[in-house]
Design an enzyme around this catalytic site. Structure first.
Site, short mmCIF file in Angstrom:
data_model
loop_
_atom_site.label_atom_id
_atom_site.label_comp_id
_atom_site.label_asym_id
_atom_site.label_seq_id
_atom_site.Cartn_x
_atom_site.Cartn_y
_atom_site.Cartn_z
N GLY A 163 65.53 60.15 14.17
CA GLY A 163 66.81 60.49 14.78
C GLY A 163 67.70 61.22 13.79
N TYR A 171 72.51 49.36 28.16
CA TYR A 171 72.88 50.06 29.41
C TYR A 171 72.31 49.34 30.64
CZ TYR A 171 74.55 53.28 25.95
OH TYR A 171 75.22 53.80 24.88
N ARG A 181 62.01 52.65 27.11
CA ARG A 181 62.64 52.23 25.85
C ARG A 181 63.32 50.88 26.02
NH1 ARG A 181 66.68 55.08 21.33
NH2 ARG A 181 65.08 54.85 19.73
#
Ligand SMILES: Cc1cc2nc3c(=O)[nH]c(=O)nc-3n(C[C@H](O)[C@H](O)[C@H](O)COP(=O)(O)O)c2cc1C
Length: 375
Positions: free
Chosen positions: A320, A176, A228
């Protein structure tokens, strides 16, 4: 609990003073269940409620800091003050179950699907399309726009503080916008925001500074700032491990509460060089040492697998998919019921596991993502 799992339940106090009851975190996972306007939904609250009684910390699905950075349909928003009451419900739902709660924040950059954007035009560091079929070429940001996005991260942090979160995680991973500035594939700029490795780090550090300023200015209680990263990229040019080791060396000095490494498998080696089999997480842990706590993640299904990861010296593990398949993973370890931790799904489990519709359908329609049993 069994003696060998006790270290999982050691408390920890982060640099900025937040204390968590154990070393297990819920990894950030997009659930595609927020309302059209980015407001948290009842379905989403229920999904979190059943998963927050166990992990010491829950990192939420990623929230966009500005509308032009919306990366998913039905993504949660943190881009305007009207969303604060919903964010506050999300924070209190999770905290009421005993976990600390961290809002993950991002801008999707060139990975934003055009149909999710008001003008249909993704933006990035440079006008270079991602390498995937049908990808649109983003528009290159100008200097003022870059500064605007940096301050959007600060504003989203202020909203997280006002909503009662215990921290934010700056999502600098998974291709991103923040990663796009660090990457030599997506960042071909020749101004102060690109060119050399140092200049490609400038945007990430400017975002960190903006978040820190918001915390210094607005937080009345201890508030975590995490970051992150993804260690490597497949592309050429692309992020190499040596770039990342230089980056984490500086991140370790940036006064962060933690560094979170995003990989699919804790033990996996290089995605660029198949001969290099050393765990990316272990390499990063060795580089930063005790300067900043590291969170490892990735295909750690059982308590024994998690303990083996802790044996490398990392202080935290995030789970997760494991917590989607088994909302009571941590509780079951505490109660010596680890033998009954579910590690697979069947297509009939949605209701019992409280998984929002769109996420459930995505899981069922993406072979290999989750272990789905025929029943
Ligand atoms: C449904 C789903 C949604 C995800 N969304 C995000 C996200 O919003 N932000 C993020 O940083 N990582 C996201 N990830 C990656 C996870 O945080 C994690 O790194 C990855 O699933 C590997 O850990 P696991 O093997 O324990 O699932 C997502 C993963 C899944 C399965």
């Amino acid at each position: 609990m069994k003696k060998q799992y006790e270290p999982m339940f050691d408390t920890f106090t982060f640099k900025r003073g937040v204390t968590v009851p154990n070393r297990i975190m819920m990894a950030p996972m997009t659930n595609f269940a927020s309302k059209e306007n980015g407001e948290v939904s009842e379905e989403e609250l229920e999904y979190y409620r059943v998963r927050s009684n166990g992990p010491g910390t829950v990192i939420t699905a990623v929230a966009y800091v500005t509308r032009g950075g919306k990366g998913f349909s039905h993504e949660i928003g943190a881009d305007n003050d009207q969303l604060i009451p919903g964010l506050a419900r999300l924070a209190s739902t999770i905290k009421d179950q005993g976990a600390k709660v961290i809002l993950q924040i991002f801008h999707g950059g060139r990975m934003c699907p055009p149909e999710e954007l008001l003008d249909g035009q993704p933006i990035s560091a440079s006008a270079v399309a991602p390498l995937r079929e049908g990808a649109v070429t983003p528009r290159e940001l100008d200097h003022l726009e870059i500064e605007g996005i940096i301050s959007d991260f600060g504003e989203a942090t202020r909203r997280a503080i006002e909503a009662g979160f215990d921290g934010v995680e700056i999502h600098g991973a998974n291709t991103y916008l923040i990663q796009q500035f660090f990457s030599p594939h997506s960042n071909r700029r020749g101004d102060e925001w690109g060119g050399s490795l140092e200049k490609r780090m400038r945007f990430p550090f400017a975002v960190i500074d903006s978040v820190k300023k918001a915390v210094d200015q607005h937080a009345k209680n201890p508030f975590v700032i995490g970051y992150r990263i993804s260690p490597e990229e497949m592309e050429n040019p692309g992020i190499k491990m040596e770039d990342t080791l230089a980056f984490v060396d500086q991140l370790a000095e940036a006064d962060l509460d933690y560094l979170h490494i995003s990989v699919q498998d804790f033990w996996s080696g290089s995605m660029r060089d198949k001969e290099d089999k050393e765990s990316r997480i272990v390499l990063i842990q060795n580089k930063v040492g005790a300067r900043v706590p590291v969170i490892g993640v990735g295909s750690l299904h059982t308590p024994d697998e998690v303990m083996k990861a802790f044996d490398t010296g990392i202080p935290f593990v995030a789970l997760g998919r494991e917590l989607i398949m088994e909302p009571n993973w941590v509780k079951k370890v505490q109660e010596e019921k680890e033998a009954s931790i579910r590690q697979t799904l069947t297509k009939n489990d949605q209701k019992e596991l409280v998984v929002p519709d769109y996420l459930w359908n995505a899981i069922m329609n993406s072979p290999g993502w989750f272990p789905v049993e025929e029943n």
